[in-house]
Design an enzyme around this catalytic site. Structure first.
Site, short mmCIF file in Angstrom:
data_model
loop_
_atom_site.label_atom_id
_atom_site.label_comp_id
_atom_site.label_asym_id
_atom_site.label_seq_id
_atom_site.Cartn_x
_atom_site.Cartn_y
_atom_site.Cartn_z
N GLU A 351 0.83 -1.21 0.00
CA GLU A 351 0.00 0.00 0.00
C GLU A 351 0.86 1.25 0.00
O GLU A 351 1.19 1.78 1.07
CB GLU A 351 -0.94 0.01 1.21
CG GLU A 351 -2.03 -1.03 1.14
CD GLU A 351 -3.04 -0.94 2.29
OE1 GLU A 351 -2.85 -0.11 3.21
OE2 GLU A 351 -4.03 -1.70 2.25
N GLU A 439 -6.23 -7.39 -0.56
CA GLU A 439 -6.46 -7.18 0.87
C GLU A 439 -7.76 -6.44 1.07
O GLU A 439 -8.00 -5.41 0.44
CB GLU A 439 -5.30 -6.37 1.47
CG GLU A 439 -5.36 -6.31 2.99
CD GLU A 439 -4.33 -5.36 3.58
OE1 GLU A 439 -3.12 -5.56 3.37
OE2 GLU A 439 -4.76 -4.40 4.25
C1 DCB Z 1 -3.77 -1.61 5.54
C2 DCB Z 1 -2.44 -2.35 5.69
C3 DCB Z 1 -2.43 -3.34 6.80
C4 DCB Z 1 -3.25 -2.83 7.93
C5 DCB Z 1 -4.69 -2.83 7.42
C6 DCB Z 1 -5.68 -2.23 8.42
O1 DCB Z 1 -3.60 -0.29 5.99
F1 DCB Z 1 -2.06 -2.94 4.54
O2 DCB Z 1 -1.11 -3.59 7.18
O3 DCB Z 1 -3.17 -3.67 9.05
O4 DCB Z 1 -4.82 -2.17 6.19
O5 DCB Z 1 -5.33 -0.93 8.72
C7 DCB Z 1 -3.01 -3.06 10.31
C8 DCB Z 1 -3.23 -4.10 11.37
C9 DCB Z 1 -2.91 -3.54 12.72
C10 DCB Z 1 -1.50 -2.98 12.70
C11 DCB Z 1 -1.37 -1.96 11.59
C12 DCB Z 1 0.05 -1.40 11.46
O6 DCB Z 1 -4.56 -4.56 11.30
O7 DCB Z 1 -3.01 -4.56 13.69
O8 DCB Z 1 -1.24 -2.35 13.96
O9 DCB Z 1 -1.69 -2.56 10.35
O10 DCB Z 1 0.93 -2.40 11.15
C13 DCB Z 1 -4.50 0.72 5.64
C14 DCB Z 1 -5.48 0.56 4.70
C15 DCB Z 1 -6.31 1.62 4.35
C16 DCB Z 1 -6.17 2.84 4.95
C17 DCB Z 1 -5.21 3.03 5.92
C18 DCB Z 1 -4.36 1.96 6.28
N1 DCB Z 1 -7.01 3.91 4.62
N2 DCB Z 1 -3.38 2.17 7.29
O11 DCB Z 1 -7.77 3.82 3.68
O12 DCB Z 1 -6.99 4.98 5.31
O13 DCB Z 1 -3.28 3.31 7.77
O14 DCB Z 1 -2.64 1.27 7.69
#
Ligand code: DCB
Length: 511
Positions: A351, A439
């Site tokens: 991402e 994902e």
């Molecule tokens: C993505 C990432 C993934 C992340 C998930 C949920 O990030 F590819 O690594 O996973 O979506 O956010 C989260 C885990 C947490 C962990 C965190 C940091 O679930 O347990 O603490 O990663 O490693 C996204 C996807 C979309 C958006 C933002 C994120 N968005 N983000 O649209 O704003 O900020 O990580």
């Protein structure tokens, strides 16, 4: 082909013509497109209905079943007894009985019905059905079509007749491209030209809504994957859909990459696993031993007949360029190691996010990494992200990558991303971009904050209708709503129903 069609349509299109007719029903056929008038005419006559979501998908390739059944409805032939469960089986059987094609070209077992139809076969079916008396001059056509020698002999007569009748014009280089596919828009133009020639004006008939059936088996049934048009297909060209789970970060939850979990997932009907190797956050860059964790997981998934996605999980490192050299070295090694393995898929930047663009950051990165993978001898499917956490397919669509077997990821979280992102995917598909949902979560975008099952179901329906493959975030027991397993799940045995969270139960029921 496109240029000659444009020239042909120039004569047909005029402002008054357009304004005197009611608006076209399809959501994705622009009045400025070169095929607008054809698609509108054919839909006005009732030959085309498009898809359940109101789209026509003009740039998707047309399958043998779709093409043949449109012609069958124009001829108003009634379906014979079906030979398979396939939605077009009855029409195919009567087309075969009528001699529009031969048994070996589209066997009644249906195994080729969903494959893209070749131009030479489409022209044969069209001519046999609509203009069976038409003949042409071998000498004239064979000397004016540059790639005439690549046409199979059995298609000479119908191809020559179609050229002589002005139904086929060839591309701007004078080639017929007999073995290439047709888009749905091109197919309509071809059919319309033949129709004009016959003067047939058949009764009102409608394209039935096509229940989509996709192959969801594993590696042994599907072999090496390839991208045809926008669709992921198996080795013999049939559409395939992969559905499965992504791991959470392998640095935190390596236990769920094990073979016992692959086995449990396969038993539940899943055919793909994604292995998320973070680069930052104590990931691979500072902890290179994670590569072995990933390899062990990948090999175990392959051993369970599941496709395996090797995910270079950039996230807090925003720009894929940050660790470009490390990525190139890593993918070179993986591509060499797995170049003969049909079950491998590479995802080269999870991402991208932050202050970056597709054209300045992601695309140049992807070009370098893709060429490393190809030079290492692998022609595996490669998944490429886009800015804003892999949601800016629109940027990629304006400036796509060159090359084969490339798909663009789109990631969504049902609590955050709704219809606007589905619309963006539809436009991307319509402009010819292959999409893979590597994902998605039932939760909010932070991986937590509740389980949004109603919106998730809308996404599942959308993915099913569009033949999109997916991996859900994530197979772990972290205390967050996107996790599929309850906290303190015993990682040593299989997956029992009472170990699944609300999200896990929902997702596992969709494999
Ligand atoms: C993505 C990432 C993934 C992340 C998930 C949920 O990030 F590819 O690594 O996973 O979506 O956010 C989260 C885990 C947490 C962990 C965190 C940091 O679930 O347990 O603490 O990663 O490693 C996204 C996807 C979309 C958006 C933002 C994120 N968005 N983000 O649209 O704003 O900020 O990580």
């Amino acid at each position: 082909m496109k240029n000659s069609i444009k020239k042909f349509l120039c004569g047909v299109l005029s402002a008054s013509f357009i304004f005197s007719v009611p608006c076209l029903a399809f959501t994705d056929v622009e009045s400025t497109s070169w095929y607008y008038s054809t698609v509108r005419n054919m839909s006005d006559k009732g030959y085309l209905k498009g898809y359940e979501d109101g789209s026509f998908r003009p740039k998707n390739t047309i399958s043998a079943a779709e093409f043949t059944s449109i012609v069958a409805r124009i001829k108003n032939i009634s379906p014979s007894a079906a030979t398979t469960e396939h939605w077009a089986s009855g029409y195919m059987a009567s087309a075969l009985e009528n001699g529009w094609y031969d048994w070996d070209e589209l066997p009644p077992t249906g195994e080729k019905y969903n494959e893209p139809i070749t131009r030479q076969l489409a022209v044969k079916i069209l001519m046999k059905a609509l203009l069976p008396e038409e003949r042409g001059d071998y000498g004239i056509v064979s000397s004016s079509v540059n790639d005439f020698s690549s046409i199979s002999g059995r298609y000479y007569d119908t191809t020559i007749a179609a050229y002589s009748a002005g139904i086929v014009k060839g591309d701007d280089k004078g080639n017929f491209n007999p073995s290439s596919a047709l888009t749905r828009a091109e197919a309509c133009t071809l059919i319309e030209k033949a129709l004009n020639k016959t003067g047939i004006s058949p009764a009102e008939i409608q394209e039935p809504i096509q229940p989509k059936t996709y192959n969801t088996n594993g590696i042994s049934a599907n072999g090496k994957l390839k991208v045809i048009g926008t669709q992921l297909c198996n080795e013999s060209g049939e559409p395939v859909v992969l559905r499965g789970m992504s791991t959470h970060g392998l640095q935190w939850f390596p236990q769920y990459a094990s073979e016992s979990y692959s086995k449990a997932l396969a038993q539940k009907g899943s055919n793909v696993r994604r292995f998320a190797m973070y680069t930052a956050e104590n990931g691979y860059i500072s902890n290179p031993s994670l590569k072995q964790t990933l390899i062990n997981g990948v090999d175990a998934a392959l051993a369970q007949d599941m496709y395996a996605i090797i995910d270079w999980h950039i996230l807090s490192d925003n720009d894929p360029m940050t660790y470009k050299e490390e990525a190139k070295a890593f993918f070179k090694e993986m591509a060499e190691k797995y170049k003969d393995e049909p079950g491998i898929i590479f995802e080269i930047c999870n991402e991208p996010n932050g202050n970056i663009t597709w054209s300045n950051n992601v695309k140049p990165y992807a070009e370098e990494v893709i060429s490393v993978i190809r030079e290492a001898g692998s022609d595996a499917v490669i998944l490429v992200g886009s800015p804003e956490w892999s949601q800016r397919l629109d940027e990629a669509a304006k400036d796509p990558l060159k090359g084969e077997n490339i798909m663009y990821t789109c990631h969504f979280y049902a609590g955050t991303h709704t219809q606007f992102l589905r619309d963006r995917i539809s436009s991307a598909l319509n402009s010819g971009l292959p999409v893979f949902i590597s994902e998605w979560g039932t939760s909010s975008a932070d991986g937590n904050g509740g389980t949004y099952l109603e919106e998730s179901q809308r996404w599942i329906d959308f993915m099913n209708n569009n033949g999109l493959s997916w991996c859900n975030w994530s197979l772990c027991d972290k205390n967050e709503s996107s996790a599929a397993l309850n906290p303190n799940t015993d990682p040593t045995d299989g997956i029992s129903e009472n170990e699944l969270t609300e999200s896990g139960k929902f997702v596992f029921s969709k494999f």
